[in-house]
Structure formats: structure tokens, C-alpha cells
Design a protein around this motif. Sequence first.
Motif, PDB file in Angstrom:
ATOM      1  N   ASN A  89     -47.676  57.387   3.846  1.00 56.87           N
ATOM      2  CA  ASN A  89     -48.868  56.772   4.444  1.00 56.87           C
ATOM      3  C   ASN A  89     -49.626  57.837   5.215  1.00 56.87           C
ATOM      4  O   ASN A  89     -49.085  58.915   5.474  1.00 56.87           O
ATOM      5  CB  ASN A  89     -48.454  55.655   5.415  1.00 56.87           C
ATOM      6  N   SER A 114     -42.789  59.343   5.203  1.00 56.06           N
ATOM      7  CA  SER A 114     -43.271  58.096   4.625  1.00 56.06           C
ATOM      8  C   SER A 114     -44.646  58.358   3.989  1.00 56.06           C
ATOM      9  O   SER A 114     -45.408  59.195   4.466  1.00 56.06           O
ATOM     10  CB  SER A 114     -43.354  57.022   5.699  1.00 56.06           C
ATOM     11  N   ARG A 145     -51.247  64.836   8.788  1.00 54.01           N
ATOM     12  CA  ARG A 145     -50.222  64.912   9.839  1.00 54.01           C
ATOM     13  C   ARG A 145     -50.217  66.308  10.447  1.00 54.01           C
ATOM     14  O   ARG A 145     -50.263  67.288   9.715  1.00 54.01           O
ATOM     15  CB  ARG A 145     -48.878  64.616   9.183  1.00 54.01           C
ATOM     16  N   LYS A 164     -51.274  63.645   4.241  1.00 49.80           N
ATOM     17  CA  LYS A 164     -50.988  62.637   5.277  1.00 49.80           C
ATOM     18  C   LYS A 164     -51.925  62.737   6.474  1.00 49.80           C
ATOM     19  O   LYS A 164     -52.031  61.804   7.261  1.00 49.80           O
ATOM     20  CB  LYS A 164     -49.551  62.843   5.807  1.00 49.80           C
ATOM     21  N   SER A 215     -46.207  52.182   7.235  1.00 49.10           N
ATOM     22  CA  SER A 215     -45.503  52.760   6.083  1.00 49.10           C
ATOM     23  C   SER A 215     -45.608  51.837   4.873  1.00 49.10           C
ATOM     24  O   SER A 215     -45.637  50.615   5.020  1.00 49.10           O
ATOM     25  CB  SER A 215     -44.027  52.978   6.419  1.00 49.10           C
TER      26      SER A 215
END
Length: 324
Positions: free
Chosen positions: A136, A134, A49, A47, A142
Motif C-alpha cells: 500500500n 505491505s 515511503r 510506496k 494495507s
Amino acid sequence: MASPISDIEQAAEVLRVGGLVALPTETVYGLGAAEDPAAVARIFRVKGRPPSHPLIVHIAAADQLDDWVETVPDTARLLAEHFWPGPLTLVLRRGHRVPLEATGGLETVAVRVPDHPVALALLSAFGGGVTAPSANRFGSVSPTTAGHVRAELGDAVDFVLDGGSCEVGVESTIVDVTSDIPSILRPGGVTREALEAVLGRSIAVPSTSHVRVPGQHPSHYAPSARVVLVEPERVVAEAELAQEAGHKVGVFVPTGFADAAVKAHAVVTVPDSVDAYAHGLYGYLRKLDQQGCDLIIASLPPEEGLGLAIANRLRRAAGPRPSR
Ligand code: TXA
Ligand code: MG
């Protein structure tokens, strides 16, 4: 559409060996992994993230909640009984089973039971909790179809379960039930009004939260095109001005508006029904990106019912961006 049993079993096996499975839920597609530090670390890598941002643990049924959290306060039990399976995530004190990697180091954990037959079949076949944000890249829109997941994450996902397009279309409502006074950390598929009816009291939606909820930071849920929000009666005029100034403008106009008459690069007709709007929202943003728009002009819907979640996502999409 509905996945045959063999797909579910294959996906459960991928989870068992530490792989990543994209799974449909009623809200958006998730990027799932087993409750295991190495598998969870892969989610963050794919991700893009930051590892300090916590994930949601998806479980098969409300009666498993006690396995994942330290204690289940009465309010949490009540909300779980009413809204699970469904688009509600409860934040509770972390149980020992949940690795700190999944909670971004927090002593709380977010848990939900998704209302989608394919997700529930996977959770039963796997037999454990599935950690899933999610599906994405961090900060972007998303995915609400398997095609969106494949287009965005491609080979980085080991298995994509296709469950059709997500019915709700915006993420779950996140409610913090760690204290006596529950509060909404992120508006979503379960409305504030529905929560208040069950709780018999009003529930706060803090505009900024003290806990780390990346979805609440500026520029999240954002397409590539810049998003500008204006008053409803200014949408068409602002779109036409920007188009004349050389932008490729995508514009959200209400149903019934003569959209063929709008001088813009692309026009999305926003449905009257707020359910249909939420269902379509992320698809519209993706479509305007695909059509090459560099600017999207929209207005906020009334912030009641699902309109609260739609307005929240549009505001985040319009938030300041680091470097685009
Ligand atoms: O509908 C949904 O919730 C979807 C589907 C796949 O279930 N999932 C989703 O996950 O939206 P994600 O990671 O994109 O967003 C989860 C949000 C994040 O904003 C995260 O910060 C918040 O949940 N969260 C997770 N654990 C938390 C915690 N312990 N305290 C506060 N917020 C938490
Ligand atoms: Mg997300």
C-alpha cells in the motif's frame, strides 16, 4: 485464486530482473523485490515511503535464517520453530547479505516465513529472500486482496500474484530478539498470549519504541475518512450526532445490533469473533472510504488475543494526520 505454476515462475523471473511483485501472505499482501539495492529503492519510490524505514525480508523456511542474520539467539530459534511459517517477524542482527537499503541503515534486520502457499511457492522458485513491505502507499490501509493492490498501486507493480483474500487480515507481530529480553514492537497475527506461552515469561509491548517502526507512528493504517474512537456504548449516539451535523458517517456496530435502525451514511457490523474482525478490518475501512464516508466512528475491542492488534491499528488510523 491459487496461482498456476507458470504464474509463480513468471513472478520469480520478474524478481530476478529487479522488478516488483505483489504477493499474497496470510497477513496482508506484500510488495516484493529481490535483495538488491536498486530493486529495494523501487519499493520505496512506489510506496512513497521514506528510505529510512526498514523492510521485512521474507524467506522460505526457518533453516535459512542463519543466511540472513549475524547470529540466531536461542530465543529466536525457539520462536521460529514454534511460529514459522506464520505471522511472526523476528528482528535480529543484520547479516552481510542484507543490503543497508533494506534495513533503512539499521544494523538489525526483520525476517519472517509467511504461511501462504503462493508466497512459499514464489520464495522457493526465486530461491532467495524477498524484501517486502505491505503493498500500500505509505501510511494507508494495507491490502488484503489482489484487487486492493491493483486499485492502489496499479501499473507501478510489475506482477500481481492473486492468492485470494488474506486469512489473518492484520500484519505480522514484530518481536525484537536482539537482546535477552524480547519485546513486541508491533502487535499482530501471533498473539502476545501465544508468545508468552512458548517463552514461559511475560513479554513487553512498549507503547513507543526506540527503533524506527513507522507502523507505530501516529496516523498509519489510515483510510481517507477521519477515524474517531469512542466508548462502545457511545458509538451509535456519536455516529448519529455527527451525521445530523452534516458528516457522512461510517459506523462500526457490534453484531446483533439493529444496524438498519442506525442513522448513518454506512454501517459495518463488526463480527463477534475476533479472528473474523481482524480478517475483515482493512476491507471495512476501504469500503467506508469507497462509500464516500468522511468520518468513521468505532470503538476498541478488548485488548487481548488478536484484539490487541486490532486496537493498535484502529488507534493508528485515528492518530493525528499531517494534512488531510
Ligand atoms: O505481515 C507483515 O508483516 C506484512 C507482510 C507483507 O509480510 N509486512 C509488513 O511490512 O507489514 P511493513 O513494511 O508494512 O511493516 C514492517 C514493519 C515496519 O513498521 C518496520 O519499521 C518494521 O517492520 N521493521 C522492519 N525492520 C525493522 C528493524 N530492523 N527493526 C525494527 N523494526 C523493523
Ligand atoms: Mg505497512
